[in-house]
Write a protein that holds these residues in place. Structure first.
Motif, PDB file in Angstrom:
ATOM      1  N   SER A  32      52.821  37.203  38.142  1.00  0.00           N
ATOM      2  CA  SER A  32      52.406  38.555  38.542  1.00  0.00           C
ATOM      3  C   SER A  32      51.202  39.018  37.739  1.00  0.00           C
ATOM      4  CB  SER A  32      53.577  39.526  38.346  1.00  0.00           C
ATOM      5  OG  SER A  32      54.674  39.158  39.165  1.00  0.00           O
ATOM      6  N   ARG A  33      51.207  38.723  36.442  1.00  0.00           N
ATOM      7  CA  ARG A  33      50.091  39.154  35.600  1.00  0.00           C
ATOM      8  C   ARG A  33      48.784  38.487  36.033  1.00  0.00           C
ATOM      9  NH1 ARG A  33      48.190  36.428  31.368  1.00  0.00           N
ATOM     10  NH2 ARG A  33      50.091  35.174  31.210  1.00  0.00           N
ATOM     11  N   LEU A  34      48.838  37.181  36.235  1.00  0.00           N
ATOM     12  CA  LEU A  34      47.616  36.477  36.631  1.00  0.00           C
ATOM     13  C   LEU A  34      47.162  36.895  38.031  1.00  0.00           C
ATOM     14  CD1 LEU A  34      48.448  32.932  35.243  1.00  0.00           C
ATOM     15  CD2 LEU A  34      46.850  34.591  34.312  1.00  0.00           C
ATOM     16  N   SER A  35      48.114  37.059  38.945  1.00  0.00           N
ATOM     17  CA  SER A  35      47.754  37.497  40.297  1.00  0.00           C
ATOM     18  C   SER A  35      47.142  38.888  40.273  1.00  0.00           C
ATOM     19  CB  SER A  35      48.991  37.475  41.203  1.00  0.00           C
ATOM     20  OG  SER A  35      49.510  36.169  41.318  1.00  0.00           O
ATOM     21  N   ARG A  36      47.702  39.761  39.427  1.00  0.00           N
ATOM     22  CA  ARG A  36      47.166  41.115  39.332  1.00  0.00           C
ATOM     23  C   ARG A  36      45.745  41.103  38.761  1.00  0.00           C
ATOM     24  NH1 ARG A  36      51.045  42.856  36.943  1.00  0.00           N
ATOM     25  NH2 ARG A  36      50.345  42.744  34.775  1.00  0.00           N
ATOM     26  N   ASN A  37      45.511  40.278  37.744  1.00  0.00           N
ATOM     27  CA  ASN A  37      44.167  40.186  37.171  1.00  0.00           C
ATOM     28  C   ASN A  37      43.163  39.660  38.206  1.00  0.00           C
ATOM     29  OD1 ASN A  37      45.185  41.086  34.760  1.00  0.00           O
ATOM     30  ND2 ASN A  37      45.318  39.057  33.827  1.00  0.00           N
ATOM     31  N   LEU A  38      43.599  38.656  38.974  1.00  0.00           N
ATOM     32  CA  LEU A  38      42.693  38.097  39.972  1.00  0.00           C
ATOM     33  C   LEU A  38      42.453  39.084  41.108  1.00  0.00           C
ATOM     34  CD1 LEU A  38      41.093  35.567  40.612  1.00  0.00           C
ATOM     35  CD2 LEU A  38      43.069  34.675  41.842  1.00  0.00           C
ATOM     36  N   ALA A  53      34.026  30.879  44.966  1.00  0.00           N
ATOM     37  CA  ALA A  53      34.612  29.544  44.773  1.00  0.00           C
ATOM     38  C   ALA A  53      35.525  29.521  43.551  1.00  0.00           C
ATOM     39  CB  ALA A  53      33.505  28.496  44.625  1.00  0.00           C
ATOM     40  N   GLU A  54      35.075  30.149  42.450  1.00  0.00           N
ATOM     41  CA  GLU A  54      35.907  30.195  41.247  1.00  0.00           C
ATOM     42  C   GLU A  54      37.168  31.018  41.476  1.00  0.00           C
ATOM     43  OE1 GLU A  54      31.958  28.929  40.058  1.00  0.00           O
ATOM     44  OE2 GLU A  54      32.709  30.524  41.338  1.00  0.00           O
ATOM     45  N   GLN A  55      37.061  32.088  42.244  1.00  0.00           N
ATOM     46  CA  GLN A  55      38.252  32.882  42.556  1.00  0.00           C
ATOM     47  C   GLN A  55      39.252  32.067  43.383  1.00  0.00           C
ATOM     48  OE1 GLN A  55      37.792  37.008  43.801  1.00  0.00           O
ATOM     49  NE2 GLN A  55      35.645  37.011  43.143  1.00  0.00           N
ATOM     50  N   ALA A  56      38.733  31.268  44.318  1.00  0.00           N
ATOM     51  CA  ALA A  56      39.626  30.429  45.128  1.00  0.00           C
ATOM     52  C   ALA A  56      40.315  29.388  44.256  1.00  0.00           C
ATOM     53  CB  ALA A  56      38.839  29.752  46.253  1.00  0.00           C
ATOM     54  N   ARG A  57      39.568  28.795  43.311  1.00  0.00           N
ATOM     55  CA  ARG A  57      40.198  27.809  42.420  1.00  0.00           C
ATOM     56  C   ARG A  57      41.234  28.473  41.518  1.00  0.00           C
ATOM     57  NH1 ARG A  57      35.011  25.208  42.587  1.00  0.00           N
ATOM     58  NH2 ARG A  57      34.203  26.491  40.880  1.00  0.00           N
ATOM     59  N   ALA A  58      40.974  29.678  41.093  1.00  0.00           N
ATOM     60  CA  ALA A  58      41.964  30.403  40.277  1.00  0.00           C
ATOM     61  C   ALA A  58      43.223  30.688  41.084  1.00  0.00           C
ATOM     62  CB  ALA A  58      41.358  31.703  39.755  1.00  0.00           C
ATOM     63  N   ARG A  59      43.044  31.052  42.356  1.00  0.00           N
ATOM     64  CA  ARG A  59      44.205  31.294  43.218  1.00  0.00           C
ATOM     65  C   ARG A  59      45.025  30.022  43.399  1.00  0.00           C
ATOM     66  NH1 ARG A  59      45.561  36.357  44.143  1.00  0.00           N
ATOM     67  NH2 ARG A  59      43.430  36.839  44.818  1.00  0.00           N
ATOM     68  N   ASP A  60      44.347  28.889  43.554  1.00  0.00           N
ATOM     69  CA  ASP A  60      45.045  27.603  43.674  1.00  0.00           C
ATOM     70  C   ASP A  60      45.801  27.275  42.389  1.00  0.00           C
ATOM     71  OD1 ASP A  60      44.077  27.304  46.224  1.00  0.00           O
ATOM     72  OD2 ASP A  60      42.385  26.040  45.642  1.00  0.00           O
ATOM     73  N   ALA A  61      45.190  27.577  41.246  1.00  0.00           N
ATOM     74  CA  ALA A  61      45.851  27.307  39.964  1.00  0.00           C
ATOM     75  C   ALA A  61      47.119  28.149  39.822  1.00  0.00           C
ATOM     76  CB  ALA A  61      44.894  27.587  38.814  1.00  0.00           C
ATOM     77  N   ILE A  62      47.085  29.387  40.288  1.00  0.00           N
ATOM     78  CA  ILE A  62      48.286  30.240  40.238  1.00  0.00           C
ATOM     79  C   ILE A  62      49.368  29.673  41.163  1.00  0.00           C
ATOM     80  CG2 ILE A  62      49.191  32.533  40.761  1.00  0.00           C
ATOM     81  CD1 ILE A  62      46.479  33.686  39.923  1.00  0.00           C
ATOM     82  N   ASN A  63      48.963  29.192  42.334  1.00  0.00           N
ATOM     83  CA  ASN A  63      49.942  28.587  43.248  1.00  0.00           C
ATOM     84  C   ASN A  63      50.557  27.336  42.640  1.00  0.00           C
ATOM     85  OD1 ASN A  63      49.481  30.567  45.189  1.00  0.00           O
ATOM     86  ND2 ASN A  63      47.857  29.404  46.184  1.00  0.00           N
ATOM     87  N   ARG A  64      49.730  26.537  41.927  1.00  0.00           N
ATOM     88  CA  ARG A  64      50.293  25.355  41.260  1.00  0.00           C
ATOM     89  C   ARG A  64      51.244  25.772  40.150  1.00  0.00           C
ATOM     90  NH1 ARG A  64      44.958  23.438  41.973  1.00  0.00           N
ATOM     91  NH2 ARG A  64      44.404  24.039  39.838  1.00  0.00           N
ATOM     92  N   LEU A  65      50.966  26.888  39.495  1.00  0.00           N
ATOM     93  CA  LEU A  65      51.876  27.399  38.466  1.00  0.00           C
ATOM     94  C   LEU A  65      53.221  27.767  39.082  1.00  0.00           C
ATOM     95  CD1 LEU A  65      52.591  28.480  35.656  1.00  0.00           C
ATOM     96  CD2 LEU A  65      51.431  30.611  36.265  1.00  0.00           C
TER      97      LEU A  65
END
Length: 220
Positions: A32-38, A53-65
Motif C-alpha cells: 500500500s505504501r509503495l502503491s500510494r507513493n507511485l 517507462a520508469e513508472q511502468a517498471r515500478a508498477r511491475d516491481a510492486i506486482n512482483r512484490l
C-alpha cells in the motif's frame, strides 16, 4: 488430560494464525505504501506526465512484490522501493531538463544577473540529478544481476543435492549386494566345511578293522 492437550493445540493454532496475519498485514502495508507513493507521482500535475517507462517498471516491481514468495520478499521489496524512487527521480530529472532548455532559449534575451544565476543553478541541479539517476540505474542493474545469480546458485544446489542422493542410493545398493554376496559366501564355506568334516569321519570309520573274535577253549 485430553482437554488440556486440546486447549494447548488450539492456543498454538491461534498463535500461528495471528503470526500469519501480522506478516500479511505488514506485506499489505508495504504494498500500500509503495502503491500510494507511485500514485502520488502519477497524479502530480508537474511530474506525473514524465518518466512513464520508469513508472511502468515500478508498477511491475510492486506486482512482483505482491506475488513474491516469503523467502524472496525482502529482495522484491528492496527492488520495488528502488524502482519507485527511480521513477520519481527520473520524472524530476526530465522536468529539470525541460526547465533548463527553456532557460537556455531565454538566455540570449535575458541579461539580468539573477536570471543567469538561475540558469547556472539549474545546470548544477541537472547534473546532480543526472548523476543520481545514473547511480540508481546501476544499482537496479546490479540487484537484478544478483537476483539472477542467486536463482542460478539455488538451481545448481538442488541439482547437486539430487545427484548426491542418487549416488548415495547407488552406493547403498552396491553395499547391500556386497553384503548379500558375503553372506552367501559364508554359507557356502560353512556348507563345504560340514561336508569335508562328514567325509573325513566316514573315511576314519571305514579304515578301522573289525575286532578279532576270541577263540573258545571247548576242551575246558
Amino acid at each position: 488430560m485430553n482437554h488440556r492437550l486440546a486447549t494447548t493445540l488450539c492456543a498454538l493454532v491461534l498463535a500461528f494464525a495471528a503470526s500469519g496475519a501480522v506478516h500479511a498485514a505488514k506485506d499489505d502495508l508495504d504494498v500500500s505504501r509503495l502503491s500510494r507513493n507511485l500514485d502520488q507521482l502519477a497524479n502530480d500535475p508537474s511530474l506525473g506526465a514524465y518518466a512513464q517507462a520508469e513508472q511502468a517498471r515500478a508498477r511491475d516491481a510492486i506486482n512482483r512484490l505482491v506475488q513474491a514468495r516469503s523467502r524472496d520478499r525482502a529482495h522484491a521489496l528492496y527492488l520495488a522501493e528502488r524502482q519507485v524512487d527511480l521513477a520519481r527521480a527520473s520524472a524530476q530529472f526530465q522536468v529539470t531538463q525541460i526547465k533548463l532548455t527553456q532557460l537556455e532559449r531565454e538566455h540570449d534575451q535575458i541579461v539580468l544577473e539573477g536570471s543567469q544565476r538561475d540558469a547556472e543553478a539549474a545546470r548544477r541541479e541537472l547534473e546532480r540529478q543526472r548523476m543520481q539517476y545514473q547511480l540508481m540505474q546501476e544499482e537496479a542493474a546490479r540487484l537484478q544481476q544478483q537476483g539472477q545469480e542467486a536463482s542460478q546458485a539455488a538451481d545448481q544446489a538442488r541439482n547437486e543435492a539430487d545427484q548426491a542422493r542418487k549416488l548415495a542410493a547407488a552406493q547403498s545398493k552396491v553395499a547391500n549386494a556386497a553384503k548379500r554376496e558375503a553372506e552367501l559366501a559364508a554359507q557356502a564355506a560353512r556348507a563345504l566345511r560340514s561336508q569335508v568334516q562328514g567325509d573325513s569321519g566316514s573315511s576314519s570309520d571305514d579304515s578301522t578293522p573289525p575286532p578279532k573274535k576270541k577263540k573258545t577253549n571247548k576242551g575246558g
